[in-house]
Design a protein around this motif. Structure first.
Motif, PDB file in Angstrom:
ATOM      1  N   LYS A 135       8.511 -45.339   6.939  1.00 11.31           N
ATOM      2  CA  LYS A 135       8.899 -43.930   6.852  1.00 11.31           C
ATOM      3  C   LYS A 135      10.108 -43.763   5.939  1.00 11.31           C
ATOM      4  N   VAL A 136      11.010 -44.738   6.000  1.00 10.23           N
ATOM      5  CA  VAL A 136      12.215 -44.700   5.163  1.00 10.23           C
ATOM      6  C   VAL A 136      11.885 -45.097   3.729  1.00 10.23           C
ATOM      7  N   ASN A 137      11.096 -46.155   3.577  1.00 10.99           N
ATOM      8  CA  ASN A 137      10.829 -46.688   2.240  1.00 10.99           C
ATOM      9  C   ASN A 137       9.776 -45.890   1.475  1.00 10.99           C
ATOM     10  N   GLN A 145       1.539 -42.576  -3.655  1.00  5.83           N
ATOM     11  CA  GLN A 145       2.576 -43.012  -2.710  1.00  5.83           C
ATOM     12  C   GLN A 145       3.901 -43.184  -3.431  1.00  5.83           C
ATOM     13  N   ILE A 146       4.972 -42.765  -2.780  1.00  5.35           N
ATOM     14  CA  ILE A 146       6.330 -42.982  -3.286  1.00  5.35           C
ATOM     15  C   ILE A 146       6.925 -44.197  -2.586  1.00  5.35           C
ATOM     16  N   ILE A 147       7.600 -45.049  -3.360  1.00  3.86           N
ATOM     17  CA  ILE A 147       8.173 -46.275  -2.806  1.00  3.86           C
ATOM     18  C   ILE A 147       9.606 -46.427  -3.308  1.00  3.86           C
ATOM     19  N   LYS A 148      10.547 -46.573  -2.401  1.00  2.00           N
ATOM     20  CA  LYS A 148      11.958 -46.734  -2.774  1.00  2.00           C
ATOM     21  C   LYS A 148      12.245 -48.170  -3.199  1.00  2.00           C
ATOM     22  N   ASP A 149      11.815 -49.131  -2.384  1.00  2.00           N
ATOM     23  CA  ASP A 149      12.044 -50.553  -2.651  1.00  2.00           C
ATOM     24  C   ASP A 149      10.689 -51.258  -2.660  1.00  2.00           C
ATOM     25  N   LEU A 150      10.296 -51.801  -3.811  1.00  2.00           N
ATOM     26  CA  LEU A 150       8.988 -52.458  -3.934  1.00  2.00           C
ATOM     27  C   LEU A 150       8.926 -53.822  -3.269  1.00  2.00           C
ATOM     28  N   GLU A 204      18.634 -39.589 -12.916  1.00  2.00           N
ATOM     29  CA  GLU A 204      20.037 -39.425 -12.505  1.00  2.00           C
ATOM     30  C   GLU A 204      20.570 -40.691 -11.846  1.00  2.00           C
ATOM     31  N   GLY A 205      20.167 -41.825 -12.383  1.00  2.00           N
ATOM     32  CA  GLY A 205      20.641 -43.105 -11.880  1.00  2.00           C
ATOM     33  C   GLY A 205      19.931 -43.611 -10.637  1.00  2.00           C
ATOM     34  N   VAL A 206      18.945 -42.860 -10.156  1.00  2.00           N
ATOM     35  CA  VAL A 206      18.186 -43.267  -8.971  1.00  2.00           C
ATOM     36  C   VAL A 206      16.845 -43.839  -9.416  1.00  2.00           C
ATOM     37  N   GLU A 207      16.558 -45.063  -9.003  1.00  2.00           N
ATOM     38  CA  GLU A 207      15.296 -45.706  -9.347  1.00  2.00           C
ATOM     39  C   GLU A 207      14.356 -45.692  -8.140  1.00  2.00           C
ATOM     40  N   PHE A 208      13.092 -45.383  -8.418  1.00  3.07           N
ATOM     41  CA  PHE A 208      12.060 -45.442  -7.384  1.00  3.07           C
ATOM     42  C   PHE A 208      10.718 -45.610  -8.081  1.00  3.07           C
TER      43      PHE A 208
END
Length: 230
Positions: free
Chosen positions: A217-219, A192-197, A142-146
């Motif tokens: 915690k945010v990333n 692990q989930i990562i928003k910004d590599l 849905e246009g969100v990259e992670f």
């Protein structure tokens, strides 16, 4: 996107558990495992020994008639003291707070992608106590990259990969390695989930110090938002 919005988005992707292990293993066969520095049962275990720690984890799984032990998100652990890669004389900068979820199960266990994915990067991280063979997948929903990171794999898992290679949701992506290749740990998957590599390739910090924890915690939000094991 704020941390709350990103976490809510991850949670909304599926109402059911998304699997990185065999989908036939029900949630009832997963047992929580405490490897924190506050677990008194670990005081009598040589956690620097992968064999001793594996015996402890295997017994925990058997005693609970489970198949998989899991846990560790934001857990402060003493196990990292054995490696100079994490250790530091300053308690504020010592890296000992775990940023992913660990899934403890036998070596050579197949690993699957929980979502449609593209190979971003992969690498064998060979520092003592590090990930060993590691795979990072990129997701766009849905246009969100992670990104999702899979650490402690077998060497064969990354031998024939190609950047940009696509995997469908539920497709096998790897197998688990053993202590000889995975940083000298009992076999397990670090997920692990990562928003910004942050321009990393084939690697990303999986353990934080106290100073940087609020950023991570945010990333790196809780992987259980996808796994839904509890």
């Amino acid at each position: 996107m704020s941390i709350n919005n990103f976490s809510n988005f991850l949670n909304s992707i599926s109402s059911a558990s998304l699997r990185v292990l065999d989908a036939s293993i029900s949630n009832s066969k997963y047992i929580a495992l405490d490897l924190s520095k506050d677990n008194k049962a670990l005081k009598s275990i040589d956690v620097s020994s992968s064999e001793a720690l594996e015996n402890y984890i295997s017994n925990h799984i058997k005693l609970n008639t489970a198949k998989v032990a899991f846990g560790g998100y934001l857990e402060q652990r003493s196990i990292y003291k054995r490696s100079n890669y994490f250790n530091d004389d300053n308690p504020k900068t010592e890296r000992n707070i775990h940023l992913g979820v660990d899934l403890w199960i036998a070596a050579r266990t197949p690993i699957y992608t929980p979502l449609h994915a593209m190979v971003h990067s992969f690498k064998n991280n060979t520092n003592f106590g590090d990930y060993g063979p590691t795979l990072i997948l990129k997701h766009s929903i849905e246009g969100v990259e992670f990104y999702t990171l899979y650490g402690h794999l077998s060497i064969a898992s990354i031998e024939n990969l190609k950047v940009g290679q696509e995997f469908k949701q539920g497709e096998q992506i790897a197998t688990l390695g053993d202590a000889t290749v995975n940083g000298d740990y009992p076999p397990h998957l670090h997920f692990q989930i990562i928003k910004d590599l942050q321009n990393y390739k084939g690697d990303y910090p999986g353990v934080s110090n106290k100073i940087d924890l609020e950023f991570y915690k945010v990333n790196c939000p809780n992987p259980n938002l996808l796994l839904k094991l509890i």
